[in-house]
Scaffold this active site. Structure first.
Site, PDB file in Angstrom:
ATOM      1  N   SER A  48      47.826  45.553  31.338  1.00 39.95           N
ATOM      2  CA  SER A  48      47.762  46.250  32.630  1.00 39.95           C
ATOM      3  C   SER A  48      48.922  45.851  33.554  1.00 39.95           C
ATOM      4  CB  SER A  48      46.421  45.991  33.335  1.00 39.95           C
ATOM      5  OG  SER A  48      46.309  44.636  33.735  1.00 39.95           O
ATOM      6  N   HIS A  49      49.666  44.786  33.217  1.00 40.83           N
ATOM      7  CA  HIS A  49      50.801  44.390  34.054  1.00 40.83           C
ATOM      8  C   HIS A  49      52.060  44.114  33.233  1.00 40.83           C
ATOM      9  CE1 HIS A  49      47.577  44.349  36.918  1.00 40.83           C
ATOM     10  NE2 HIS A  49      48.493  44.436  37.858  1.00 40.83           N
ATOM     11  N   ARG A  53      54.245  48.827  33.640  1.00 32.30           N
ATOM     12  CA  ARG A  53      54.578  48.740  35.077  1.00 32.30           C
ATOM     13  C   ARG A  53      56.011  49.189  35.375  1.00 32.30           C
ATOM     14  NH1 ARG A  53      50.359  48.382  38.729  1.00 32.30           N
ATOM     15  NH2 ARG A  53      48.642  47.698  37.430  1.00 32.30           N
ATOM     16  N   ALA A 181      41.354  40.300  39.272  1.00 36.05           N
ATOM     17  CA  ALA A 181      41.118  41.192  40.401  1.00 36.05           C
ATOM     18  C   ALA A 181      39.730  40.894  40.965  1.00 36.05           C
ATOM     19  CB  ALA A 181      41.185  42.640  39.924  1.00 36.05           C
ATOM     20  N   GLU A 189      44.100  48.731  34.719  1.00 30.96           N
ATOM     21  CA  GLU A 189      43.243  48.864  33.536  1.00 30.96           C
ATOM     22  C   GLU A 189      42.593  50.257  33.527  1.00 30.96           C
ATOM     23  OE1 GLU A 189      43.160  46.407  31.210  1.00 30.96           O
ATOM     24  OE2 GLU A 189      42.004  47.860  30.051  1.00 30.96           O
ATOM     25  N   LYS A 231      29.300  39.179  46.384  1.00 27.83           N
ATOM     26  CA  LYS A 231      30.135  37.973  46.287  1.00 27.83           C
ATOM     27  C   LYS A 231      31.613  38.350  46.110  1.00 27.83           C
ATOM     28  CE  LYS A 231      26.262  35.337  44.478  1.00 27.83           C
ATOM     29  NZ  LYS A 231      25.707  34.476  43.430  1.00 27.83           N
ATOM     30  N   ARG A 305      34.923  29.813  26.162  1.00 27.25           N
ATOM     31  CA  ARG A 305      36.373  29.702  26.250  1.00 27.25           C
ATOM     32  C   ARG A 305      36.829  29.567  27.692  1.00 27.25           C
ATOM     33  NH1 ARG A 305      39.929  34.008  27.951  1.00 27.25           N
ATOM     34  NH2 ARG A 305      39.213  36.114  27.460  1.00 27.25           N
ATOM     35  N   SER A 308      42.445  32.272  30.323  1.00 25.59           N
ATOM     36  CA  SER A 308      43.847  32.148  29.868  1.00 25.59           C
ATOM     37  C   SER A 308      43.992  31.691  28.423  1.00 25.59           C
ATOM     38  CB  SER A 308      44.713  31.256  30.774  1.00 25.59           C
ATOM     39  OG  SER A 308      44.773  31.825  32.062  1.00 25.59           O
ATOM     40  N   ARG A 311      45.232  34.541  26.463  1.00 25.85           N
ATOM     41  CA  ARG A 311      46.625  34.809  26.844  1.00 25.85           C
ATOM     42  C   ARG A 311      47.580  33.805  26.186  1.00 25.85           C
ATOM     43  NH1 ARG A 311      49.369  33.539  31.076  1.00 25.85           N
ATOM     44  NH2 ARG A 311      47.745  32.433  32.216  1.00 25.85           N
TER      45      ARG A 311
HETATM   46  P1  NDP Z   1      40.079  40.386  33.668  1.00 31.27           P
HETATM   47  O1  NDP Z   1      38.829  41.020  34.147  1.00 31.27           O
HETATM   48  O2  NDP Z   1      40.379  40.418  32.222  1.00 31.27           O
HETATM   49  O3  NDP Z   1      40.073  38.876  34.176  1.00 31.27           O
HETATM   50  C1  NDP Z   1      41.184  38.119  33.928  1.00 31.27           C
HETATM   51  C2  NDP Z   1      40.899  36.625  33.945  1.00 31.27           C
HETATM   52  O4  NDP Z   1      39.630  36.292  33.383  1.00 31.27           O
HETATM   53  C3  NDP Z   1      41.924  35.971  33.053  1.00 31.27           C
HETATM   54  O5  NDP Z   1      42.186  34.685  33.536  1.00 31.27           O
HETATM   55  C4  NDP Z   1      41.188  35.964  31.707  1.00 31.27           C
HETATM   56  O6  NDP Z   1      41.747  35.096  30.746  1.00 31.27           O
HETATM   57  C5  NDP Z   1      39.808  35.581  32.152  1.00 31.27           C
HETATM   58  N1  NDP Z   1      38.781  35.977  31.195  1.00 31.27           N
HETATM   59  C6  NDP Z   1      38.553  37.209  30.696  1.00 31.27           C
HETATM   60  N2  NDP Z   1      37.503  37.186  29.843  1.00 31.27           N
HETATM   61  C7  NDP Z   1      37.067  35.896  29.795  1.00 31.27           C
HETATM   62  C8  NDP Z   1      36.006  35.231  29.090  1.00 31.27           C
HETATM   63  N3  NDP Z   1      35.199  35.889  28.278  1.00 31.27           N
HETATM   64  N4  NDP Z   1      35.858  33.909  29.283  1.00 31.27           N
HETATM   65  C9  NDP Z   1      36.669  33.222  30.119  1.00 31.27           C
HETATM   66  N5  NDP Z   1      37.686  33.811  30.817  1.00 31.27           N
HETATM   67  C10 NDP Z   1      37.868  35.129  30.664  1.00 31.27           C
HETATM   68  O7  NDP Z   1      41.394  40.992  34.363  1.00 31.27           O
HETATM   69  P2  NDP Z   1      41.563  41.797  35.734  1.00 31.27           P
HETATM   70  O8  NDP Z   1      41.584  43.228  35.369  1.00 31.27           O
HETATM   71  O9  NDP Z   1      40.588  41.337  36.748  1.00 31.27           O
HETATM   72  O10 NDP Z   1      43.038  41.315  36.190  1.00 31.27           O
HETATM   73  C11 NDP Z   1      44.135  41.469  35.332  1.00 31.27           C
HETATM   74  C12 NDP Z   1      45.425  41.147  36.039  1.00 31.27           C
HETATM   75  O11 NDP Z   1      45.669  42.099  37.047  1.00 31.27           O
HETATM   76  C13 NDP Z   1      45.516  39.784  36.724  1.00 31.27           C
HETATM   77  O12 NDP Z   1      46.588  39.097  36.137  1.00 31.27           O
HETATM   78  C14 NDP Z   1      45.809  40.100  38.189  1.00 31.27           C
HETATM   79  O13 NDP Z   1      46.739  39.249  38.831  1.00 31.27           O
HETATM   80  C15 NDP Z   1      46.396  41.492  38.085  1.00 31.27           C
HETATM   81  N6  NDP Z   1      46.229  42.216  39.344  1.00 31.27           N
HETATM   82  C16 NDP Z   1      47.281  42.287  40.217  1.00 31.27           C
HETATM   83  C17 NDP Z   1      47.120  42.947  41.421  1.00 31.27           C
HETATM   84  C18 NDP Z   1      48.208  42.982  42.460  1.00 31.27           C
HETATM   85  O14 NDP Z   1      47.980  43.503  43.521  1.00 31.27           O
HETATM   86  N7  NDP Z   1      49.360  42.454  42.232  1.00 31.27           N
HETATM   87  C19 NDP Z   1      45.870  43.610  41.775  1.00 31.27           C
HETATM   88  C20 NDP Z   1      44.825  43.417  40.801  1.00 31.27           C
HETATM   89  C21 NDP Z   1      45.009  42.756  39.622  1.00 31.27           C
HETATM   90  P3  NDP Z   1      42.625  35.760  29.545  1.00 31.27           P
HETATM   91  O15 NDP Z   1      43.835  36.357  30.186  1.00 31.27           O
HETATM   92  O16 NDP Z   1      42.922  34.619  28.610  1.00 31.27           O
HETATM   93  O17 NDP Z   1      41.757  36.807  28.888  1.00 31.27           O
HETATM   94  O1  PYC Z   2      46.243  46.770  38.786  1.00 26.96           O
HETATM   95  O2  PYC Z   2      45.054  46.758  40.625  1.00 26.96           O
HETATM   96  C1  PYC Z   2      46.133  46.673  40.020  1.00 26.96           C
HETATM   97  C2  PYC Z   2      47.354  46.424  40.798  1.00 26.96           C
HETATM   98  C3  PYC Z   2      47.589  46.697  42.087  1.00 26.96           C
HETATM   99  C4  PYC Z   2      48.872  46.296  42.380  1.00 26.96           C
HETATM  100  C5  PYC Z   2      49.389  45.783  41.244  1.00 26.96           C
HETATM  101  N1  PYC Z   2      48.436  45.850  40.290  1.00 26.96           N
END
Ligand code: NDP
Ligand code: PYC
Length: 339
Positions: A48-49, A53, A181, A189, A231, A305, A308, A311
């Site tokens: 997703s990033h 992008r 997020a 995503e 929350k 787990r 990260s 990752r």
């Molecule tokens: P996820 O819902 O996959 O959550 C990601 C985090 O949760 C990671 O650290 C991931 O580790 C961990 N995780 C996922 N599954 C498990 C599990 N079963 N057990 C333990 N840990 C787990 O991703 P999001 O969609 O919430 O976010 C993805 C990315 O989007 C992030 O990097 C965030 O910074 C980015 N983002 C950026 C935004 C911006 O404005 N710049 C806005 C929103 C999001 P792992 O990676 O190892 O799976």
């Molecule tokens: O995936 O929600 C997102 C996002 C917003 C800005 C950068 N990524």
């Protein structure tokens, strides 16, 4: 042979990203800072990033919103605060320039803050908290985005997808890191589901009439939902306040209003806090680090787990074998480079 995918080395991902960004007008400083972060995300299988992008980076540039070349301006309001004005360019060069000051101030004060202002933002936050943890410091980072997410109990967007990231330094190559997020998932995503015609799970979004939906496009047109009900909603509010008004910057609603339907990346601030365990740990840093390791081992020890871990495994695999990119995405990126 897999004809739907293209095999690339990490170096090829970086070279292609740099080429697309440079040909579209980003200055060498910005192109390399952006290409490095996009390459890191693709390497770590953060789809997703990752390379997808590049499309948004170029679209935001073509819409005349983001500066392709403005240099960050650094100020030092106090001994423990460094403020970097990105001057309406992307955030990544501002972070790169602010990082050494943040580390130095944290080492001197035990805690320090890096506030990035006036930046377009599209990237994951883990590369930044990981970079801080490499200096033996703990780190927290947060940022708003565009108002796409409804508060718990409501139906109309107020919050951004507002990521929260944390890193804790550990022995060995990898720190403890989470980065997610505060919406159920990143907007990226849902966009990837839309692009590939896949339904989204129930609970990620509601449509424009406030009804639950599994249609990615309808969810993007309606409102995304916070994780963990009230929350996640409260955490998201905190991020709006701390990375917005606290540091003299915009909320996600202000960012969305500024965009006025152009579909560019969000424009706002970012807050990073670094903490030094050597200063805060009451002179017991080695014992404290051991206690931290025992707690993390107790998670792994029962088969759960750590965030990260997926990752880091993907990173090791990409470093060893290279990685695969969907052909359709690769073709779209090549067309952005005019090749
Ligand atoms: P996820 O819902 O996959 O959550 C990601 C985090 O949760 C990671 O650290 C991931 O580790 C961990 N995780 C996922 N599954 C498990 C599990 N079963 N057990 C333990 N840990 C787990 O991703 P999001 O969609 O919430 O976010 C993805 C990315 O989007 C992030 O990097 C965030 O910074 C980015 N983002 C950026 C935004 C911006 O404005 N710049 C806005 C929103 C999001 P792992 O990676 O190892 O799976
Ligand atoms: O995936 O929600 C997102 C996002 C917003 C800005 C950068 N990524």
């Amino acid at each position: 042979m897999n004809t739907d995918k293209i095999h690339l080395s990490i170096e090829q991902v970086y070279a292609l990203s740099l080429d697309v960004l440079s040909r579209n007008g980003f200055s060498p400083e910005h192109a390399s800072a952006i290409a490095r972060t996009i390459t890191a995300a693709q390497r770590d299988d953060c789809q997703s990033h990752g390379m997808y992008r590049l499309i948004g980076c170029v679209r935001t540039l073509q819409s005349g919103l983001v500066s392709p070349s403005a240099l960050p301006v650094i100020t030092h309001p106090t001994a423990a605060v460094v403020q970097v004005d990105a001057q309406r360019a992307y955030s990544l060069l501002a972070f790169q320039e602010g990082l050494p000051h943040l580390v130095e101030k944290t080492r001197r004060n035990g805690v320090a803050v890096l506030a990035i202002n006036n930046c377009f933002h599209f990237s994951a936050l883990w590369p930044e908290v990981e970079a801080i943890a490499q200096h033996g410091l703990a780190a927290v980072a947060m940022t708003p985005s565009h108002s796409w997410v409804a508060p718990a109990g409501g139906t109309r967007p107020v919050f951004g997808t507002n990521p929260l990231a944390f890193a804790w330094p550990r022995p060995g190559p990898y720190p403890y890191v989470f980065d997610f997020a505060t919406s159920m998932v990143a907007r990226g995503e849902i966009e990837l589901h839309r692009r590939t015609g896949r339904p989204i799970p129930q609970g990620w979004a509601i449509d424009a009439e406030g009804r639950p939906t599994t249609d990615a496009a309808a969810g993007m047109a309606g409102a995304m939902l916070t994780f963990g009900s009230y929350k996640g909603s409260a955490l998201s509010t905190m991020i709006e306040l701390l990375a917005g008004p606290l540091i003299g910057d915009w909320t996600s609603m202000q960012s969305q209003a500024f965009d006025a339907g152009k579909g560019g990346a969000p424009l706002h601030g970012e807050l990073l806090i670094a903490l030094d365990p050597d200063i805060l740990g009451r002179g017991m840093a080695p014992a404290n680090a051991q206690a931290a390791e025992a707690m993390l081992d107790a998670i792994n020890g029962q088969g759960a787990r750590l965030p990260s871990e997926r990752r880091f495994k993907a990173r090791a695999k990409s470093e060893e074998e290279g990685l695969w990119v969907g052909r359709a995405l690769h073709d779209e990126i090549l067309s952005l480079a005019g090749t």
